[in-house]
Scaffold this motif. Sequence first.
Motif, mmCIF file in Angstrom:
data_model
loop_
_atom_site.group_PDB
_atom_site.id
_atom_site.type_symbol
_atom_site.label_atom_id
_atom_site.label_comp_id
_atom_site.label_asym_id
_atom_site.label_seq_id
_atom_site.Cartn_x
_atom_site.Cartn_y
_atom_site.Cartn_z
ATOM 1 N N ALA A 145 0.822 -1.225 0.000
ATOM 2 C CA ALA A 145 0.000 0.000 0.000
ATOM 3 C C ALA A 145 0.846 1.261 0.000
ATOM 4 C CB ALA A 145 -1.008 0.017 1.148
ATOM 5 N N SER A 146 2.033 1.163 -0.602
ATOM 6 C CA SER A 146 2.943 2.301 -0.660
ATOM 7 C C SER A 146 3.254 2.640 -2.109
ATOM 8 C CB SER A 146 4.244 1.965 0.067
ATOM 9 O OG SER A 146 5.132 3.069 0.019
ATOM 10 N N LYS A 147 3.501 3.929 -2.352
ATOM 11 C CA LYS A 147 3.942 4.331 -3.684
ATOM 12 C C LYS A 147 5.389 3.916 -3.921
ATOM 13 C CE LYS A 147 2.772 8.699 -3.310
ATOM 14 N NZ LYS A 147 2.644 10.138 -3.595
ATOM 15 N N ILE A 148 6.132 3.695 -2.824
ATOM 16 C CA ILE A 148 7.565 3.509 -2.998
ATOM 17 C C ILE A 148 7.908 2.182 -3.663
ATOM 18 C CG2 ILE A 148 8.347 2.393 -0.832
ATOM 19 C CD1 ILE A 148 10.442 4.903 -0.902
ATOM 20 N N LEU A 149 6.998 1.212 -3.604
ATOM 21 C CA LEU A 149 7.291 -0.067 -4.263
ATOM 22 C C LEU A 149 6.990 -0.037 -5.754
ATOM 23 C CD1 LEU A 149 6.587 -2.461 -1.369
ATOM 24 C CD2 LEU A 149 8.385 -2.859 -3.032
ATOM 25 N N GLY A 150 6.399 1.078 -6.209
ATOM 26 C CA GLY A 150 6.140 1.213 -7.641
ATOM 27 C C GLY A 150 5.385 0.007 -8.162
ATOM 28 N N GLY A 151 5.846 -0.569 -9.239
ATOM 29 C CA GLY A 151 5.176 -1.743 -9.808
ATOM 30 C C GLY A 151 5.878 -3.037 -9.436
ATOM 31 N N PHE A 152 6.381 -3.115 -8.206
ATOM 32 C CA PHE A 152 7.189 -4.271 -7.785
ATOM 33 C C PHE A 152 6.466 -5.591 -8.030
ATOM 34 C CE2 PHE A 152 8.620 -7.155 -4.282
ATOM 35 C CZ PHE A 152 9.895 -7.379 -4.771
ATOM 36 N N GLU A 153 7.133 -6.450 -8.769
ATOM 37 C CA GLU A 153 6.563 -7.758 -9.091
ATOM 38 C C GLU A 153 7.529 -8.836 -8.583
ATOM 39 O OE1 GLU A 153 5.683 -9.634 -13.175
ATOM 40 O OE2 GLU A 153 4.287 -7.943 -12.980
ATOM 41 N N PRO A 154 7.216 -9.459 -7.445
ATOM 42 C CA PRO A 154 8.167 -10.402 -6.841
ATOM 43 C C PRO A 154 8.462 -11.597 -7.755
ATOM 44 C CG PRO A 154 6.413 -9.840 -5.294
ATOM 45 C CD PRO A 154 6.011 -9.295 -6.625
#
Lengths: 95, 497
Positions: free
Chosen positions: B91-100
């Motif tokens: 729920a943060s903008k800082i992870l951007g589009g992080f796709e594990p």
Amino acid sequence: MSVDAQTVRRIAHLARIAVSEEEVGPLQGELNAILAFVEQLGAVDVEGVEPMTSVTPMAMKKREDAVTDGGRAREIVANAPETEDHYFLVPKVIE
Amino acid sequence: MSELNELTLAEARDGLRARTFSARELTQAHIAAVEKARALNAFILETPERALAQAEVSDAKIAAGEGRPLEGLPLGIKDLFCTHGVTTTAASKILGGFEPHYESAVTANLWRDGAVMLGKLNLDEFAMGSSNETSAFGDVVSPWRRQVDGVVSEARIVPGGSSGGSAAAVAARLCLGATATDTGGSIRQPAAFTGTVGIKPTYGRCSRWGTVAFASSLDQAGPIARTVRDCAILLGSMAGPDARDTTCADLPVPDFEAAISRGVKGLTIGIPKEYRVEGMPAEIQRLWDQGADWLRAAGATIREISLPNTRHALPAYYIVAPAEASSNLARYDGVRYGLRVPAGDIVGLYEKTRAAGFGREVRRRIMIGTYVLSAGYYDAYYVRAQKIRTLIKRDFEAAYADGVDAILTPATPSSAFGIGEMASADPVEMYLNDVFTVTVNMAGLPGIAVPAGLDGQGLPLGLQLIGRPFDEETLFAAAQTIEDAAGRMTLPKPWWA
């Protein structure tokens, strides 16, 4: 203890978070509210009490010193904003 | 088939096994419910195609007689659990589009057991909040509404936090159950606010591997569901040893579902006098007394106990948790993943990225944590707080050594409040929501929140049971006793659909 505006700027820099001048005042107030709340702990007698290091009594798990994973450079850099040849790119840090 | 989403998880499981309906039908009913409930903003990401693909596999397994423990059961996943190939945001903008490129241990256990993923659930940013109002993806709206003078108010109510999406989705019957996490009350407080059941197991019961870290010595995963039995079923799959998390206990997972029918006959339940806090609403005191009466009537002995360091738990938590958060969140630097705000030099890149990517509450907690860990303050704040943590844990150990099997308290000091109602309060007022739950994290103990009644505004109130380390079974037994006595919570009709 309470923090002044200069301390707020110093903490922000240590935390590597840019803070604008307009934000310093409100942040100072909020941080001081939290610090005032935790101030009461100063009155607790902790003489001879060990600080907690593990919440459940357990010995740290150890495993055999062997390679169990690796060869994932492509996956590791896959989410990076800027990369080149499996390296992370950052602005120049050494002249 | 839309009523299939009204079943409990256990009923749905039994229906699938009896082939009364298919996993595909069950999943479709839930996908339809999710689509109609977007006004609640419970999901950050819906994954209907994946859900249907998993359901298809489940139907094949069931047809072949190879059904697994959670075969074909649609769940929601708090967006703090990394999911392979599915965007994970915290729920943060800082992870951007992080796709594990990996799957969290807890969710991997659920898929191993045949569960179906409906999507990723909203939460407070990095699980920091008590109302789900700090999410970069907007507030979650509770399915509950207040009644004012017998008239239903349209004012939007918070579902609690940080697992607000999990609690709202379960209460609104958008999923049969959900994963959640609890660092200071983030499973139990939203469960109490939404009339659902939530358990934070003992620290070390579930692996933390692959779950976005907030405060590593306090974080634990657990389920939110509509019944005690459903929680027991889900925890049985989520828990278990994992070599990749060195704090994950090497203990076999008991049959939690079997434990719910044990009853409380012969158990001693402690009532801690320090939880009678000033200004607590009379209806919460009444419900607490009622809970003790229910347990007594079922054969338990009720005994007043003292946990003298209770009042120090919340201030100590607001040193320990931010300190660990400031360390854990140092990794979000715009270099390896997520958001990056360009700058001429590396420090500028860090500072601009983190200022743009973290929301207000997260920035505030990182700064408090940085301050209490900084040179000259470490002993006065952090070490002192860790000593107080030892005292808090000793209080519980003394009670358990004295023959107490579990402890009964209210789950929260009030019922849910309205969205925006706490906006002008200072941060500490919001923190007070966790006054009854945070001690449990500080001592690493298991705690369960179970609905027990409604307040004068028609909003749910919950009771909390706290157990001995790794004795979740007693909590399930006692919580089932309360659920039986209180009657299953009648959840709100879908005004949002």
